[in-house]
Enzyme design. Sequence first.
Site, PDB file in Angstrom:
ATOM      1  N   LYS A 190       2.926   9.657   8.339  1.00 56.30           N
ATOM      2  CA  LYS A 190       2.159   9.303   9.533  1.00 56.30           C
ATOM      3  C   LYS A 190       2.720   9.791  10.883  1.00 56.30           C
ATOM      4  O   LYS A 190       2.320  10.815  11.382  1.00 56.30           O
ATOM      5  CB  LYS A 190       1.928   7.795   9.557  1.00 56.30           C
ATOM      6  CG  LYS A 190       1.002   7.346   8.413  1.00 56.30           C
ATOM      7  CD  LYS A 190       0.415   5.976   8.647  1.00 56.30           C
ATOM      8  CE  LYS A 190      -0.774   5.701   7.746  1.00 56.30           C
ATOM      9  NZ  LYS A 190      -0.469   5.145   6.438  1.00 56.30           N
ATOM     10  N   ASP A 216       9.119   2.895   1.271  1.00 53.14           N
ATOM     11  CA  ASP A 216       7.931   3.547   1.810  1.00 53.14           C
ATOM     12  C   ASP A 216       7.906   3.237   3.300  1.00 53.14           C
ATOM     13  O   ASP A 216       7.480   2.166   3.714  1.00 53.14           O
ATOM     14  CB  ASP A 216       6.676   3.014   1.108  1.00 53.14           C
ATOM     15  CG  ASP A 216       5.409   3.692   1.616  1.00 53.14           C
ATOM     16  OD1 ASP A 216       5.474   4.348   2.685  1.00 53.14           O
ATOM     17  OD2 ASP A 216       4.358   3.538   0.968  1.00 53.14           O
ATOM     18  N   PHE A 239       0.861  -1.184   0.000  1.00 48.88           N
ATOM     19  CA  PHE A 239       0.000   0.000   0.000  1.00 48.88           C
ATOM     20  C   PHE A 239       0.892   1.228   0.000  1.00 48.88           C
ATOM     21  O   PHE A 239       1.732   1.385   0.882  1.00 48.88           O
ATOM     22  CB  PHE A 239      -0.935   0.043   1.211  1.00 48.88           C
ATOM     23  CG  PHE A 239      -1.833   1.248   1.184  1.00 48.88           C
ATOM     24  CD1 PHE A 239      -2.952   1.287   0.373  1.00 48.88           C
ATOM     25  CD2 PHE A 239      -1.540   2.372   1.945  1.00 48.88           C
ATOM     26  CE1 PHE A 239      -3.771   2.415   0.319  1.00 48.88           C
ATOM     27  CE2 PHE A 239      -2.351   3.507   1.901  1.00 48.88           C
ATOM     28  CZ  PHE A 239      -3.472   3.522   1.086  1.00 48.88           C
TER      29      PHE A 239
HETATM   30  C1  LIG Z   1      -0.755   5.415   5.092  1.00 50.28           C
HETATM   31  C2  LIG Z   1       0.250   5.010   4.115  1.00 50.28           C
HETATM   32  C3  LIG Z   1       0.437   5.711   2.912  1.00 50.28           C
HETATM   33  C4  LIG Z   1      -0.440   6.867   2.504  1.00 50.28           C
HETATM   34  O1  LIG Z   1      -0.400   7.932   3.394  1.00 50.28           O
HETATM   35  P1  LIG Z   1      -1.513   9.081   3.275  1.00 50.28           P
HETATM   36  O2  LIG Z   1      -1.073  10.091   4.310  1.00 50.28           O
HETATM   37  O3  LIG Z   1      -2.827   8.459   3.585  1.00 50.28           O
HETATM   38  O4  LIG Z   1      -1.480   9.614   1.913  1.00 50.28           O
HETATM   39  C5  LIG Z   1       1.454   5.318   2.078  1.00 50.28           C
HETATM   40  N1  LIG Z   1       2.242   4.274   2.384  1.00 50.28           N
HETATM   41  C6  LIG Z   1       2.091   3.577   3.518  1.00 50.28           C
HETATM   42  C7  LIG Z   1       3.019   2.449   3.825  1.00 50.28           C
HETATM   43  C8  LIG Z   1       1.091   3.901   4.419  1.00 50.28           C
HETATM   44  O5  LIG Z   1       0.916   3.180   5.517  1.00 50.28           O
END
Ligand SMILES: *Cc1c(COP(=O)(O)O)cnc(C)c1O
Length: 395
Positions: free
Chosen positions: A243, A214, A129
């Site tokens: 986050k 990521d 994700f």
């Molecule tokens: C939450 C998340 C995203 C997206 O972040 P947003 O602030 O919702 O755009 C991308 N990558 C990972 C691994 C995430 O957990």
Amino acid sequence: MTSALFPTYARADLAFERGEGAWLFAANGDRYLDFGGGVAVNSLGHAHPRLVATLRAAIEKPWHVSNLFQIPQAERLARRLVDATFADRVFFSNSGAEAVECAIKTARKFHAANGAPERFRLITFEGAFHGRTLATLAAGGNQKYIDGFGPKVDGFDQAPFGDLDAVEALIGPNTAGVLLEPIQGEGGVRAFPHGFLRAVRELCDRHGLLLVLDEVQTGVGRTGSFLAIEQSGVSPDIAALAKGLGGGFPIGACLATEEAAKGMTLGAHGSTFGGNPLATSVGAAVLDVVLAPGFLERVARLGSVLRQSLAQIEDQHPSIIESIRGEGLMFGIKTRVANTEFAAAALKEKLLTIPAGDNVVRLLPPLIIDEQEIAEAARRLGDACARLRANGAAQ
Ligand SMILES: *Cc1c(COP(=O)(O)O)cnc(C)c1O
């Protein structure tokens, strides 16, 4: 009355009025133990005195100045991120998806700057994700999220999770790099097999590819090290954070080495809000706490305490819990009942959790949690399991 919001979320009929540390209070005074942390965002819990004081002070100063001027707060936060990580350069955004977008663009532009603009494709993994913009959706590859939004953004090739041979087979003349979460979050707290990340790094080195992380969910101490990748002894070229970085204030960051950032020259990227004084002040305060001596060691130690408690609950309720996985204070409980049913049972015990893929329920408590609160969460999880068994959800 019906809501005026897009009905894109399945919301519980519950709102919170006040928060303190690991606790959230509903309007009727009910107290909830927050092991969801706003999906790994509330890294220092609610109303952390240091963050409150920092934001109060920042509010008295200009909230926003454009990136056409110096922003000392952003400079300071960038310097701290650079000092704490592999990176030499930082670009600030407002969200995780934007941070990953910047990471993707940085990787593509690196090769373009090297005279190889045809190298724009990134290898990603099933279950990933990376966000909800059109490009990050394509990177994540979840068909459910992609359908109906027109042509999928080109440039992503997906390998089965943890399959090194598949990664190698996907490498071609158009490959720019490999994009991965060191531990998949939304995918169900899935860690790659031991040695995998090192092997991917070696593949990248052999083929002139960039390793792009990521760490939007795993970063900023969540797994017991500042970046999760540190635990594998691997150094990336680019990494996205968000986050936990703002502790609840929206901020994202794309980190890169000087070399990997070489294409991101004057005018190559931009953001109106990214790196504004409010967000970067709060980000710096989060780092003051997370990078203070002993803090990350404490996260790792409390993670072990939580792991032991979860293992006990797993032993006591094998008909409800299949397995426990995770690192630091990022755990997944793979359940034998539907994960949403498990999360609902935990909510009845006034414990907030977050469902994820692979029928997992995530525990993402604030990093400032203490042992008593962990014991309390364990008690509530045990009660939730007992409740599910009494309901005959599983035998
Ligand atoms: C939450 C998340 C995203 C997206 O972040 P947003 O602030 O919702 O755009 C991308 N990558 C990972 C691994 C995430 O957990």
